[in-house]
Structures are given as C-alpha cells and as structure tokens.
Design an enzyme around this catalytic site. Structure first.
Site, PDB file in Angstrom:
ATOM      1  N   TYR A 154       2.491   9.260  34.895  1.00  0.00           N
ATOM      2  CA  TYR A 154       2.886  10.232  33.876  1.00  0.00           C
ATOM      3  C   TYR A 154       1.666  11.004  33.383  1.00  0.00           C
ATOM      4  O   TYR A 154       0.657  10.405  33.005  1.00  0.00           O
ATOM      5  CB  TYR A 154       3.556   9.534  32.681  1.00  0.00           C
ATOM      6  CG  TYR A 154       4.916   8.942  32.998  1.00  0.00           C
ATOM      7  CD1 TYR A 154       6.086   9.646  32.717  1.00  0.00           C
ATOM      8  CD2 TYR A 154       5.030   7.695  33.600  1.00  0.00           C
ATOM      9  CE1 TYR A 154       7.327   9.113  33.018  1.00  0.00           C
ATOM     10  CE2 TYR A 154       6.269   7.150  33.901  1.00  0.00           C
ATOM     11  CZ  TYR A 154       7.417   7.864  33.613  1.00  0.00           C
ATOM     12  OH  TYR A 154       8.648   7.334  33.928  1.00  0.00           O
ATOM     13  N   SER A 155       1.776  12.307  33.393  1.00  0.00           N
ATOM     14  CA  SER A 155       0.707  13.132  32.821  1.00  0.00           C
ATOM     15  C   SER A 155       0.622  12.863  31.330  1.00  0.00           C
ATOM     16  O   SER A 155       1.642  12.797  30.650  1.00  0.00           O
ATOM     17  CB  SER A 155       1.007  14.627  33.028  1.00  0.00           C
ATOM     18  OG  SER A 155       1.141  14.936  34.383  1.00  0.00           O
ATOM     19  N   CYS A 335       1.927  22.799  36.726  1.00  0.00           N
ATOM     20  CA  CYS A 335       2.359  21.420  36.546  1.00  0.00           C
ATOM     21  C   CYS A 335       3.872  21.395  36.334  1.00  0.00           C
ATOM     22  O   CYS A 335       4.413  22.156  35.531  1.00  0.00           O
ATOM     23  CB  CYS A 335       1.644  20.787  35.344  1.00  0.00           C
ATOM     24  SG  CYS A 335       1.869  18.991  35.250  1.00  0.00           S
ATOM     25  N   GLU A 375      -0.627  20.201  40.052  1.00  0.00           N
ATOM     26  CA  GLU A 375      -0.129  18.824  39.984  1.00  0.00           C
ATOM     27  C   GLU A 375       1.392  18.897  39.853  1.00  0.00           C
ATOM     28  O   GLU A 375       1.919  19.211  38.794  1.00  0.00           O
ATOM     29  CB  GLU A 375      -0.727  18.081  38.785  1.00  0.00           C
ATOM     30  CG  GLU A 375      -0.332  16.621  38.742  1.00  0.00           C
ATOM     31  CD  GLU A 375      -1.197  15.849  37.753  1.00  0.00           C
ATOM     32  OE1 GLU A 375      -2.133  15.167  38.217  1.00  0.00           O
ATOM     33  OE2 GLU A 375      -0.941  15.949  36.556  1.00  0.00           O
ATOM     34  N   TYR A 377       5.367  17.161  41.179  1.00  0.00           N
ATOM     35  CA  TYR A 377       5.952  15.849  41.487  1.00  0.00           C
ATOM     36  C   TYR A 377       7.400  15.985  41.914  1.00  0.00           C
ATOM     37  O   TYR A 377       7.981  17.046  41.761  1.00  0.00           O
ATOM     38  CB  TYR A 377       5.863  14.936  40.260  1.00  0.00           C
ATOM     39  CG  TYR A 377       6.277  15.602  38.969  1.00  0.00           C
ATOM     40  CD1 TYR A 377       7.562  15.426  38.458  1.00  0.00           C
ATOM     41  CD2 TYR A 377       5.390  16.423  38.272  1.00  0.00           C
ATOM     42  CE1 TYR A 377       7.943  16.037  37.285  1.00  0.00           C
ATOM     43  CE2 TYR A 377       5.772  17.033  37.092  1.00  0.00           C
ATOM     44  CZ  TYR A 377       7.045  16.858  36.604  1.00  0.00           C
ATOM     45  OH  TYR A 377       7.430  17.461  35.434  1.00  0.00           O
TER      46      TYR A 377
END
Length: 377
Positions: A154-155, A335, A375, A377
């Site tokens: 988790y960011s 992101c 980044e 996901y």
C-alpha cells in the site's frame, strides 16, 4: 493505493478530530458530516470544496490540520538520513503495529468504499514520502495451508511525520475490494479482497503486521525546492501525492522550504468519490501561486468530444503547458490502476505528434533525466 507483493505495486489511510465541528455519525461508521462551519478562517476553501461536491460535506478530519500557519514537526532527526529506509521488516519477521483509526473518506453516492487508516508504528518503521508498506492480513493462505497470507503493498498517504506530526504513525488510503457475481449480481464474500476488507473493518487497537518500507521510484526529489511536480492519480493512487502536498504546504520542514509548483490531477467517478478534496482545496486558497488542482469526474463531466471525462482528457486540455514544464525539467508522477496508463500514453503521444515531436524519444529522455515516475497496480 494497493497492489500485490508479486507486482510490487502499493495501497493506503487516517485522521484527527476538531472540537469546533459539530458532527453526526453516518451509518454508525466514522464518517462525519459538517453541519455548520464556525470558523471564518476555513470558510472560503470549504465553499470551493462544497461547490465541487454539489453540497456534499463529508470530510476527513485530518483535513482540519491544514492551515496557512505551518505545523511544527518532530523528531527533526527524520531529516538526517541521506538514503531512504528500505526493507527494515521482512515478510517472515514483520513489525506489529496498532490501528489508530479507520475513517470512511467518500460520500454515500460513491461507487464503493474508500477508507483512511492510521497505523501506529511507534517510530520503528520510518519511511519517506512516496514509499509503501506491506500489510500481512491475519489468517491462513487458502492456497498454501499452514502459511500466512501474501503481503499486500500500500502506498503511504502521509508524510514521514504521519498525521500526528510526531513520526510515529503512517496513513493508508484503502478501497474495499468487493466481488459481485456477474450472474446473480450478489456479493460473494468468499472472493472479496482479504487485506482491504481486513483494514477497512479494523478497529482502533487492532494489531496489524507491517513489512517494509519499500520503493524508490516515487520518492519526492528535494534537491530543487523551486521545482515543478505534476501529479496524476486515479482513486487511491492519490496516496503518495497527499504525502507530498502535506510536506510542501502543511508541515514546517526546516530542510525543505517549497517554493515551486505542485500541480495535481485527480480522476474519480463522481463528486462523492473525491479523496482529501477539502485538504487540497485549502492549499488552493493558501498557496495559489504554488498549487494547481484539476479533477476529472468520469460520471459527471464530459470531455470536449462529449464522452466521459478521464484524467487523460484533463491532461490534453493543458497539454501545451505540461509539455513546456517537462521541457523545463518538471517531474511527472502517475499512480493508480495500471489501466490508466494506456489512455494517458496515447494522449501524450498524440499531443507530441501534433507538436512535431517523437513521443518515444521524449519519453526516453524523461526517463533518462529521472523526470518520469510511475507506480501502478
């Protein structure tokens, strides 16, 4: 923002109360609605936020910490390290943290639930802005009986000082992953996201297994305090950018006096889905020369062609300005869900071609100059 350990992609959420805000609880959760604002100092930014949200006043309470007068932080020794902390705690020996708070960030009309979660790490798992924590949910891995669940990354959505400004907490911004059977349309709890549901259902005092911190690609470059930073996020991909902006505009960091430009593009479904909107709107009021904020609401706004408004459409609106800033050395960050990147890349390529440039060459140069940070996901 969340992702599996295999893909090495992140997730994040938490908050503090302010006594001057009358509150009423929503459905028994820690979501609060502002009934009346009693302080004139915050009136303008809330008018902006509420106009955007069509009357919605759901607010993450840590937003109340935002003010033109910057907040004192400690310990300042967190500024001494020359390199970011990495992998202090590994999967086989995680650190046991404690849940401080879990608060719903979105309004009732948002598709899905997103929570802000504050975790107390006691100062034992320090991190830098842009890094991620790994979370190991409790229980057994059904695919590997007798073994723990896989780590989910988790960011981190706070600065190294956390929402309490004492260096002892980290915040995550987590969307609850819920699976609905395509045939029946009913929720199938057996296929729900294990870690996101654990975090969103957790209560103050619950224990949580932490690994990390990890990641260097999204670290905020601070060698030029007057630099330009263009941030493009979708959904919980806002997490690292919240950390950047709190460091730039909320905290009194002796070693980092930001005087450049921070430009945030945020894409979500609708007004009720906006994350930390009141906090960002406050920066707009207090730092109009240093902060820009553009939102894309896919279910409420139309792009210039009459289609849904996505972040790439906002980027295209400002493409000439963005390309000029990149030419002048701006850093650009992405992101969110990996599905955001093809549309963005296509838009940037189309814009580059209109300018008579090769996008492939430009992208290669941005990466070479370390201006390009992704980044997903």
């Amino acid at each position: 923002m969340a992702y599996s350990a295999l893909s090495q992609v992140p997730v994040a959420v938490s908050i503090n109360t302010d006594s001057f805000l009358p509150r009423s609880q929503f459905k028994g959760s820690n979501v609060f609605f502002i009934d009346k604002l009693r302080t004139s100092g915050l009136s303008l930014d809330f008018k902006i936020a509420n106009a955007r949200s069509k009357g919605r006043s759901v607010i993450c309470m840590s937003v109340q910490q935002a003010s033109k007068s910057k907040v004192a932080i400690s310990p300042l020794s967190l500024e001494d390290a020359k390199e970011p902390p990495l992998h202090l705690y590994k999967n086989k020996e995680p650190y046991t943290g404690t849940i401080v708070s879990v608060e719903r960030l979105v309004g009732p009309k948002a598709p899905g639930e997103t929570c802000h979660i504050v975790i107390d790490h006691g100062g034992n798992v320090p991190y830098w802005e842009g890094q991620s924590y790994g979370i190991i949910p409790p229980g057994e891995n059904p695919k590997k009986p007798g073994n723990p669940h896989n780590v989910r990354l988790y960011s981190i959505a706070s600065t190294r000082y956390g929402d309490s400004f004492d260096g002892k907490t980290a915040s995550l911004c987590v969307r609850r992953a819920v699976y609905y059977d395509p045939e029946t349309g009913k929720e199938d709890p057996s296929k729900n996201g294990v870690c996101s549901n654990f975090l969103c259902d957790s209560k103050p005092g619950d224990k949580v297994q932490i690994t990390g911190p990890s990641g260097k690609i999204m670290l905020l470059p601070e060698d030029n305090p007057n630099g330009t930073h263009i941030m493009i996020g979708t959904g919980t991909g806002i997490a690292p950018f919240r950390g950047y902006l709190r460091r730039m505009f909320m905290e009194n960091v002796p070693t980092f006096k930001f005087g450049g430009l921070a430009w945030l593009f945020l894409g979500v479904a609708n007004s009720d889905s906006l994350l930390y909107d009141d906090e960002f709107s406050k920066y707009l009021v207090d730092y109009p020369d240093n902060f820009r904020y553009d939102i894309a609401l896919s279910r409420e706004q139309k792009n210039r062609n009459g289609g849904k408004m996505y972040v790439q459409d906002k980027i295209e609106e400002y493409s000439d300005e963005i390309f000029k800033l990149l030419d002048d050395g701006a850093h650009i960050y992405f992101c969110g869900l990996k599905g955001m990147m093809p549309g963005i890349q296509d838009t940037l390529k189309r814009v580059a071609e209109k300018r008579g440039e090769s996008w492939e060459e430009k992208l290669s140069q941005l990466k070479k100059n370390k201006q390009w940070h992704v980044e997903v996901y």
